[in-house]
Design a protein around this motif. Sequence first.
Motif, PDB file in Angstrom:
ATOM      1  N   LYS A 279       0.852  -1.188   0.000  1.00 16.80           N
ATOM      2  CA  LYS A 279       0.000   0.000   0.000  1.00 16.80           C
ATOM      3  C   LYS A 279       0.886   1.236   0.000  1.00 16.80           C
ATOM      4  O   LYS A 279       1.994   1.214   0.528  1.00 16.80           O
ATOM      5  CB  LYS A 279      -0.906   0.007   1.239  1.00 16.80           C
TER       6      LYS A 279
ATOM      7  N   THR B 128       0.517   3.679  -9.110  1.00 14.32           N
ATOM      8  CA  THR B 128      -0.293   2.795  -8.260  1.00 14.32           C
ATOM      9  C   THR B 128      -1.483   2.242  -9.038  1.00 14.32           C
ATOM     10  O   THR B 128      -1.864   1.084  -8.860  1.00 14.32           O
ATOM     11  CB  THR B 128      -0.779   3.529  -6.996  1.00 14.32           C
TER      12      THR B 128
ATOM     13  N   PRO C  66      -3.071  -0.309  -3.781  1.00 19.69           N
ATOM     14  CA  PRO C  66      -3.951   0.619  -3.060  1.00 19.69           C
ATOM     15  C   PRO C  66      -3.224   1.907  -2.689  1.00 19.69           C
ATOM     16  O   PRO C  66      -2.082   1.869  -2.219  1.00 19.69           O
ATOM     17  CB  PRO C  66      -4.341  -0.170  -1.803  1.00 19.69           C
TER      18      PRO C  66
ATOM     19  N   GLN D 109      -3.725   5.440  -0.444  1.00 18.95           N
ATOM     20  CA  GLN D 109      -4.534   6.078   0.594  1.00 18.95           C
ATOM     21  C   GLN D 109      -3.986   7.469   0.881  1.00 18.95           C
ATOM     22  O   GLN D 109      -2.805   7.627   1.193  1.00 18.95           O
ATOM     23  CB  GLN D 109      -4.526   5.235   1.873  1.00 18.95           C
TER      24      GLN D 109
ATOM     25  N   SER E  87     -13.433  -8.805   1.674  1.00 19.51           N
ATOM     26  CA  SER E  87     -13.404  -7.940   2.868  1.00 19.51           C
ATOM     27  C   SER E  87     -12.921  -8.653   4.125  1.00 19.51           C
ATOM     28  O   SER E  87     -13.399  -8.377   5.226  1.00 19.51           O
ATOM     29  CB  SER E  87     -14.797  -7.333   3.119  1.00 19.51           C
TER      30      SER E  87
ATOM     31  N   THR F   5     -10.438  -8.502   6.619  1.00 20.37           N
ATOM     32  CA  THR F   5      -9.468  -7.480   7.017  1.00 20.37           C
ATOM     33  C   THR F   5      -8.642  -7.873   8.238  1.00 20.37           C
ATOM     34  O   THR F   5      -7.629  -7.230   8.522  1.00 20.37           O
ATOM     35  CB  THR F   5     -10.187  -6.150   7.316  1.00 20.37           C
TER      36      THR F   5
ATOM     37  N   GLN G  30      -8.075  -5.539  -4.349  1.00 13.04           N
ATOM     38  CA  GLN G  30      -7.050  -4.511  -4.186  1.00 13.04           C
ATOM     39  C   GLN G  30      -7.267  -3.693  -2.917  1.00 13.04           C
ATOM     40  O   GLN G  30      -6.314  -3.308  -2.247  1.00 13.04           O
ATOM     41  CB  GLN G  30      -7.067  -3.596  -5.411  1.00 13.04           C
ATOM     42  N   SER G  31      -8.519  -3.419  -2.586  1.00 13.32           N
ATOM     43  CA  SER G  31      -8.809  -2.640  -1.384  1.00 13.32           C
ATOM     44  C   SER G  31      -9.718  -3.441  -0.459  1.00 13.32           C
ATOM     45  O   SER G  31     -10.452  -4.327  -0.897  1.00 13.32           O
ATOM     46  CB  SER G  31      -9.474  -1.309  -1.746  1.00 13.32           C
ATOM     47  N   GLY G  32      -9.650  -3.132   0.828  1.00 10.88           N
ATOM     48  CA  GLY G  32     -10.509  -3.798   1.794  1.00 10.88           C
ATOM     49  C   GLY G  32     -10.069  -5.195   2.145  1.00 10.88           C
ATOM     50  O   GLY G  32     -10.902  -6.056   2.451  1.00 10.88           O
TER      51      GLY G  32
ATOM     52  N   ARG H 166      -3.780 -10.500  -6.238  1.00  9.11           N
ATOM     53  CA  ARG H 166      -4.536  -9.292  -5.898  1.00  9.11           C
ATOM     54  C   ARG H 166      -5.199  -8.772  -7.165  1.00  9.11           C
ATOM     55  O   ARG H 166      -4.536  -8.568  -8.181  1.00  9.11           O
ATOM     56  CB  ARG H 166      -3.614  -8.232  -5.290  1.00  9.11           C
TER      57      ARG H 166
ATOM     58  N   ARG I 265      -8.200  -6.029  -9.025  1.00 10.41           N
ATOM     59  CA  ARG I 265      -8.871  -4.735  -8.845  1.00 10.41           C
ATOM     60  C   ARG I 265     -10.316  -4.925  -8.398  1.00 10.41           C
ATOM     61  O   ARG I 265     -10.836  -4.159  -7.597  1.00 10.41           O
ATOM     62  CB  ARG I 265      -8.829  -3.941 -10.151  1.00 10.41           C
TER      63      ARG I 265
END
Length: 249
Positions: A23, A42, A48, A50, A101, A103, A127-129, A152, A154
């Motif tokens: 990240k 990225t 990811p 942020q 999800s 996490t 990719q996220s979460g 990973r 998208r």
Amino acid sequence: MSQLIYGHHPVVEAIKAGQPVEKVFFQQGLRGEVEREIRLLTREHGIPLQVVPREKLNRLVRGAHQGVVAYLSAVGYRSLEEVWTSVAASTVPPLLVLLDSITDVRNFGAICRSAECAGAQAVVVPQSGSAPANEEAMKASAGALARIPLCRVRSLYSAVEWLQERDVRVVATGLAPNAQFVFEVDLTGPTALLFGAEGAGLAPKLLRMADDVARIPQASDFDSYNVSVAAGICLYEALRQRLSRNHTP
């Protein structure tokens, strides 16, 4: 082990060199060429990004971070397409694990451990979460994260469609009205097991996209199984069915 790198050029070069960047944190309000380059890289590499206040970056590192800090993963990510090449060439029917999800790093690591033990060929995360593949996850996996390919993507929705186009049956886990007991679902063919976060469960769209929905029987009405336990049970059932048909390496 995962580690922090910081500064514009070190982070850019790490991404360009194909390092396993988990990240990137970017300073809020920072504009110009640095922002454009970081956003472009990225996006191209599916990492990811942020945007955070400068204070958070100051807490992460003590050096001159120039508004850019990145985590290097404990393991490298691979593309689903790359992993599929070897999976499709195997004489063993594909068995993949898709995580929506998840996490908590301990649950994530434990699921990867069960996946490796049961003969799954890859674990796929969005990719996220998703939990980071850091040293804590590596420890929870008992080292399995160093062995099983980690992909990973998208979009998990796109990954499900992509696998279904290749005749992989996607089996979601949940308590939907149409759910069958997991031992009633045929897991001997090309299969992707789909698990969601505790509490929220799978995204409704993923449940609708699944070819089958499986549930695990319980002797009481107490809550439900921990997600890593549920994954272990389903993966064991897949292995049991495949052993009975001699579909294992």
